[in-house]
Motif scaffolding. Structure first.
Motif, PDB file in Angstrom:
ATOM      1  N   TRP A 520     154.305   8.917 110.774  1.00  0.00           N
ATOM      2  CA  TRP A 520     153.465   8.128 111.955  1.00  0.00           C
ATOM      3  C   TRP A 520     154.004   6.262 111.473  1.00  0.00           C
ATOM      4  O   TRP A 520     153.750   6.189 111.734  1.00  0.00           O
ATOM      5  N   ILE A 521     154.585   5.867 109.694  1.00  0.00           N
ATOM      6  CA  ILE A 521     155.063   4.771 110.081  1.00  0.00           C
ATOM      7  C   ILE A 521     156.083   4.175 110.855  1.00  0.00           C
ATOM      8  O   ILE A 521     156.634   3.590 111.410  1.00  0.00           O
ATOM      9  N   PHE A 522     157.577   5.815 110.928  1.00  0.00           N
ATOM     10  CA  PHE A 522     157.800   5.325 112.013  1.00  0.00           C
ATOM     11  C   PHE A 522     157.900   5.125 113.702  1.00  0.00           C
ATOM     12  O   PHE A 522     158.152   4.791 114.882  1.00  0.00           O
ATOM     13  N   GLN A 523     156.303   5.386 113.995  1.00  0.00           N
ATOM     14  CA  GLN A 523     155.353   5.100 114.972  1.00  0.00           C
ATOM     15  C   GLN A 523     155.043   3.974 115.401  1.00  0.00           C
ATOM     16  O   GLN A 523     154.363   3.035 116.029  1.00  0.00           O
ATOM     17  N   ARG A 524     154.433   2.804 113.427  1.00  0.00           N
ATOM     18  CA  ARG A 524     154.142   1.502 113.300  1.00  0.00           C
ATOM     19  C   ARG A 524     154.605   0.608 114.412  1.00  0.00           C
ATOM     20  O   ARG A 524     155.910   0.103 113.301  1.00  0.00           O
ATOM     21  N   PRO A 525     153.996  -0.499 114.631  1.00  0.00           N
ATOM     22  CA  PRO A 525     154.320  -1.633 115.299  1.00  0.00           C
ATOM     23  C   PRO A 525     155.177  -2.656 113.557  1.00  0.00           C
ATOM     24  O   PRO A 525     156.179  -3.357 113.887  1.00  0.00           O
ATOM     25  N   ASN A 526     153.875  -2.235 112.349  1.00  0.00           N
ATOM     26  CA  ASN A 526     154.901  -2.632 111.277  1.00  0.00           C
ATOM     27  C   ASN A 526     156.159  -2.122 110.162  1.00  0.00           C
ATOM     28  O   ASN A 526     156.605  -2.477 109.835  1.00  0.00           O
TER      29      ASN A 526
ATOM     30  N   TRP B 517     149.439  14.225 110.177  1.00  0.00           N
ATOM     31  CA  TRP B 517     149.925  14.511 111.856  1.00  0.00           C
ATOM     32  C   TRP B 517     148.623  13.778 112.446  1.00  0.00           C
ATOM     33  O   TRP B 517     149.576  13.743 113.629  1.00  0.00           O
ATOM     34  N   GLN B 518     147.713  14.266 112.601  1.00  0.00           N
ATOM     35  CA  GLN B 518     146.475  13.687 113.613  1.00  0.00           C
ATOM     36  C   GLN B 518     146.573  12.103 113.364  1.00  0.00           C
ATOM     37  O   GLN B 518     146.785  11.772 114.708  1.00  0.00           O
ATOM     38  N   ASN B 519     146.596  11.051 112.199  1.00  0.00           N
ATOM     39  CA  ASN B 519     147.245   9.817 112.166  1.00  0.00           C
ATOM     40  C   ASN B 519     148.447   9.569 113.183  1.00  0.00           C
ATOM     41  O   ASN B 519     148.306   8.677 114.472  1.00  0.00           O
ATOM     42  N   TRP B 520     149.319  10.298 112.927  1.00  0.00           N
ATOM     43  CA  TRP B 520     150.552  10.561 114.051  1.00  0.00           C
ATOM     44  C   TRP B 520     149.999  10.146 115.609  1.00  0.00           C
ATOM     45  O   TRP B 520     150.705   9.431 116.439  1.00  0.00           O
ATOM     46  N   ILE B 521     149.857  11.472 115.905  1.00  0.00           N
ATOM     47  CA  ILE B 521     149.746  10.963 117.068  1.00  0.00           C
ATOM     48  C   ILE B 521     148.456  10.231 117.966  1.00  0.00           C
ATOM     49  O   ILE B 521     148.249   9.864 119.399  1.00  0.00           O
ATOM     50  N   PHE B 522     147.387  10.270 116.939  1.00  0.00           N
ATOM     51  CA  PHE B 522     146.594   9.096 117.238  1.00  0.00           C
ATOM     52  C   PHE B 522     147.701   7.804 117.713  1.00  0.00           C
ATOM     53  O   PHE B 522     147.114   6.042 118.176  1.00  0.00           O
ATOM     54  N   GLN B 523     148.575   7.384 117.255  1.00  0.00           N
ATOM     55  CA  GLN B 523     149.551   6.222 117.644  1.00  0.00           C
ATOM     56  C   GLN B 523     151.126   6.667 118.637  1.00  0.00           C
ATOM     57  O   GLN B 523     151.310   6.426 119.167  1.00  0.00           O
ATOM     58  N   ARG B 524     150.506   7.695 119.412  1.00  0.00           N
ATOM     59  CA  ARG B 524     151.518   7.919 120.382  1.00  0.00           C
ATOM     60  C   ARG B 524     151.279   7.668 121.427  1.00  0.00           C
ATOM     61  O   ARG B 524     149.905   8.037 122.080  1.00  0.00           O
ATOM     62  N   PRO B 525     151.762   7.365 122.142  1.00  0.00           N
ATOM     63  CA  PRO B 525     151.924   6.842 124.160  1.00  0.00           C
ATOM     64  C   PRO B 525     151.100   8.553 124.373  1.00  0.00           C
ATOM     65  O   PRO B 525     149.701   7.985 125.636  1.00  0.00           O
ATOM     66  N   ASN B 526     151.262   9.712 124.384  1.00  0.00           N
ATOM     67  CA  ASN B 526     151.342  10.947 125.290  1.00  0.00           C
ATOM     68  C   ASN B 526     149.272  11.001 125.156  1.00  0.00           C
ATOM     69  O   ASN B 526     148.895  11.140 125.668  1.00  0.00           O
ATOM     70  N   ALA B 527     148.727  10.370 123.438  1.00  0.00           N
ATOM     71  CA  ALA B 527     147.425   9.891 123.612  1.00  0.00           C
ATOM     72  C   ALA B 527     147.056   8.869 124.019  1.00  0.00           C
ATOM     73  O   ALA B 527     145.884   9.011 124.233  1.00  0.00           O
ATOM     74  N   VAL B 528     147.318   7.946 123.466  1.00  0.00           N
ATOM     75  CA  VAL B 528     146.562   6.205 123.232  1.00  0.00           C
ATOM     76  C   VAL B 528     147.604   5.440 124.094  1.00  0.00           C
ATOM     77  O   VAL B 528     146.394   4.032 124.662  1.00  0.00           O
ATOM     78  N   GLY B 529     148.345   6.307 125.503  1.00  0.00           N
ATOM     79  CA  GLY B 529     148.687   4.834 125.568  1.00  0.00           C
ATOM     80  C   GLY B 529     148.315   4.961 127.254  1.00  0.00           C
ATOM     81  O   GLY B 529     147.003   5.629 127.432  1.00  0.00           O
ATOM     82  N   GLU B 530     148.882   4.125 127.875  1.00  0.00           N
ATOM     83  CA  GLU B 530     148.268   3.852 129.444  1.00  0.00           C
ATOM     84  C   GLU B 530     148.086   4.583 130.425  1.00  0.00           C
ATOM     85  O   GLU B 530     146.742   5.234 130.929  1.00  0.00           O
TER      86      GLU B 530
END
Lengths: 550, 550
Positions: A520-526, B517-530
């Motif tokens: 998760w953190i590896f995805q975060r802009p921070n 894992w859900q929080n990770w996915i909530f950051q991923r472009p495959n879920a929340v990208g354009e």
């Protein structure tokens, strides 16, 4: 930010004589594994491995060394891990490498390093090879996480050398190679002290490091060698002697064709347009030797060792070189009875060091499969040999499909090796996991090991879907097409959850609580944004954080 | 993509008479909780709550109902959860709400809904209020996850109504409200069947839903009411009767000043420029009643109930309305002996339904604190009363600082309530966690409950840092400044790891393996990208995935 130019494939075959970054030497029951990273030999161009920092290439050699120590040097009872540099033991994972890597590369790099460190603990727990970290200088981040995987830690007390986990304060990421879990779960460092330790970039040294149980002992420079030697001898003395004659891990030979890699017993075929791979394991011949001496004479050519070494390499190849392959079809080819005969040999020779090592290697490879972020379907068809040890592949798969063809019966087999020889990361067997709701059924199945035809297998709940020759091909085709159409990230999360029912222990927490948060953190802009801490490490700009807590 | 305009603060006070989305009715030992979501009353504008889909506002009412059932209706032994719509029980969390929410909002929404569902299971396990999900129509996603939190599930068999977890195939995210964990860990659905179930958008209905243990029973429309009634009566009969006279949860009163919220016993002060909050709990008066009848007469005004209800509201306020506050300083004010006297009352009256409910509520609130993604420092100073129940706050904190002032001694106290009254999510006590490496010490401390001065407390390892009046203020100031300067994401991951040493169970896995894992996915472009699946849900475009597996 992620580049899509295809880098050179990662290879995994290594030999101690040509290690770039480690020196392995053996003196009787004592081995020394000296980290001496060559800064101008990174796995991929673009960064320098300064101060004994490491990348995947360094860790692949470490993995090789840990395996060889178990097979080739069963006489070794203690491995001293130390560094060749004067003032720095290890600076941890190379930051420039991390900052320049794709998300998938970072995640797979961390997973491999985690598996290697768990392998060290497995060698200690199951092969009597105890590890002693002799920290001859500064030990930071992943360097200290490597030390945490060892049984004991001695730190030089020179007024400067500290152990540290500076990831949070310096890089805005976690110590993700098991460090957080091992601090509080393994070394049982008090959680508030662990909190202090992990937020202080300069780390902790001297008596405080001992008081907090971050290390077992500190010794001045003049007494360091003696302290290490004393502890190494004590570890040797406390560990039972095994054989003095090892088994050499000869090189695996693989033929690379267009989209197929063929080892002797394992074939990996890639259909890139479909994002599907087929991994086929060819079973053993009948009439292999059944006595330990005969097996040792076969050595690395003994089917289970060779086949699972090949499977291990195939899984690593898939993970690191075939990122877009979403689904792996697991197949076996061979004779069910021959696999069951092999399992009887494994069972009958339990206690023989070599047979035990082979079993433990199979267990690690199966755990690598459990932890691989790809979907797995086992296809059980006429001519397949999903029995006993090889039935673990079907149990590890997310689903299994079995063809019911009345003219050419397919079958599966249960052996006693399904009963605890190959535990998952969280300590349960795959059969226990499968029958979590019906533990008696797992016992019944184990108590009468036998061969199951499709009707029996379906009734026992040992396979997911049984279909006859009219429906089978379509059913599999649709299931494959559906799977590869789904979000790969959602599947990764789904599988990581469904594969591990039951209580979690420290090992499994490393991949669950710790790695999932790290990813998760590896995805975060921070961390990885333009002004993120990982991105800006070593640059003059200060990171700019979005301080919203999540 | 995340907006930074500040939305209206979320409030948490609700009353059944003014619920928008639920109808609660009581008939003797049976309660009915009917979901009847008003689609034009979302918590925030921008989406419609169609088909009994829910948002945080719906869930805050559910949380209120579950609490009130325990305190106000101890006579209730079974709660039937059903829907008022004809063909749809619940469509799950509202997708447009999710797609339009910031990452932090999504994460905190999921955390609150998870806590509420764990609260349902807590009521069943500890208060004898069993929950029966009467699924009168289609039950999808979060709707089915609510059903999974119930003890039993009956599904109408009308040829159409199915249970489903369509998050993976339709939205590219996980069923993140405990669904994956409860499927395999609680209902022990076989993991390959769970895999099939979670990848089929339309779900499973009828006999197959029973065969896979997704539901306990299906009943045709004409027999549905009878089946629900029969099971509800059986659940009532199996659960012991408690009191017929409840305790009303009167409204909490809070004064909102500039940056301070003052409840009766709890004060929350915000220093936004520093990103620090101070949460002060004022301890009980001396000489409170010691007998159960007297305590029930006090009712909601009894100090522990009122103080912890206020603390609960303060924590929720912090989470949902003060996203940038990174560090919470925990303070107490009052008399150590009065808290210890209160603890003796709690202990002496164990078994009284009301006293037990208060203790269980305290335990849930402390778990909410453990799970709050903010740093906590406890400040133990002269005039504070970190003793027994209130010492749990210091044990829950990431660190504690104690002032050693020889003229005005500060002290802490241990009571028997630190010995198991308030388990963490993973089932261990905070004292066990603190002394994971020295379990004997935890026993010694518990066996002789007493008051500790700073010297004793430091020696016993009960506080992190003891400093004298010369150093204390500076030490705390530096620790505060350092903490709020660090990456908030790295701190969230760090704290989530260090707070939970030890074995994990299903409850804690929901927040570890599943939510991370859900929080990770909530950051991923495959879920929340354009072109992500969550973003495009309900729109004509198909999502476009980056198929690299991670």
């Amino acid at each position: 930010m992620e580049t899509s130019t295809k880098p050179d494939p990662v290879t995994f075959a290594r030999r101690p004589e040509t290690y770039n970054h480690w020196k392995l030497s053996i003196e009787g029951s004592l081995a020394r594994l000296v980290m001496t990273v060559q800064e101008d030999k990174p796995l991929r161009p673009g960064y320098r491995l300064k101060l004994n920092s490491y990348d995947l290439g360094v860790d692949i050699e470490l993995y090789d060394a840990v395996q060889r120590l178990r097979f080739e040097h069963p006489e070794v009872r203690c491995v001293v891990v130390t560094g060749a540099n004067d003032r720095v033991f290890c600076a941890g994972a190379n930051i420039n490498m991390l900052a320049g890597s794709s998300h998938a590369f970072k995640v797979n790099f961390c997973k491999f390093t985690n598996e290697t460190r768990l392998g060290i603990e497995d060698a200690s727990a199951n092969s009597g090879q105890r590890y002693l970290a002799a920290l001859n200088g500064v030990c930071a981040g992943g360097g200290y996480e490597l030390a945490l995987a060892c049984d004991e830690i001695v730190l030089v007390d020179d007024g400067n050398s500290a152990v540290s986990l500076p990831e949070v304060p310096l890089l805005g990421v976690l110590p993700g190679t098991g460090g957080l879990t091992r601090l509080v779960d393994k070394r049982k460092v008090r959680r508030d002290l662990a909190d202090m330790f992990c937020t202080v970039a300069e780390g902790v040294k001297g008596k405080r490091a001992v008081a907090w149980n971050l290390v077992d002992e500190v010794a001045t420079k003049s007494r360091f060698a003696e302290a290490v030697d004393r502890r190494a001898r004590a570890l040797c003395a406390a560990s039972p002697a095994r054989s003095t004659q090892g088994v050499v891990l000869t090189p695996l030979e693989a033929k690379h064709e267009a989209d197929t890699v063929r080892w002797k017993h394992v074939t990996l075929s890639i259909e890139r347009d479909k994002r599907v791979a087929t991994l086929t394991v060819h079973g053993p011949e009948a009439n292999l030797p059944g006595d330990a001496a005969g097996l040792r004479a076969l050595g690395a050519a003994w089917w289970p060792l060779q086949a699972f070494r090949e499977l291990d390499e195939a899984l690593l190849t898939l993970r690191h070189n075939e990122e877009e392959i979403g689904l792996v079809l697991l197949r076996t080819a061979g004779d069910v009875d021959a696999v069951l005969a092999l399992d009887r040999t494994l069972e009958a020779n339990a206690g023989d060091w070599f047979v035990d090592e082979v079993r433990l290697f199979i267990a690690r490879t199966l755990r690598r499969l459990d932890l691989t972020a790809r979907s797995f379907y086992a296809l059980i068809e006429p001519g397949s040999c999903f029995a006993g040890t090889l039935f673990e592949l079907a149990l590890a798969a997310d689903r299994s499909y079995m063809l019911y063809d009345k003219d050419r019966p397919a079958s599966i087999g249960i052996s006693r090796m399904n009963g605890g020889a190959y535990p998952m990361s969280h300590g349960m067997t795959r059969l226990q996991v499968r029958y979590l709701g019906e533990p008696d059924r797992a016992h019944e199945i184990l108590d009468e090991p036998r061969v199951y035809d499709p009707t029996d297998a379906e009734e026992a709940g040992l396979v997911t879907v049984v279909a006859d020759e009219i429906d089978y091909a379509d059913e599999v085709r649709v299931a494959v097409e559906e799977r590869v159409s789904l979000s790969p990230d959602a599947l990764t999360g789904l599988e990581a959850n469904l594969r591990f029912p039951g209580t979690e222990n420290g090992d499994s927490k490393i991949f669950a609580r710790l790695s999932a948060w790290q990813n998760w953190i590896f995805q975060r802009p921070n961390a990885v944004g333009e002004r993120g801490a990982l991105t800006l490490y070593g640059k003059p700009e200060r990171p700019a954080f979005d301080f919203r807590r999540t």
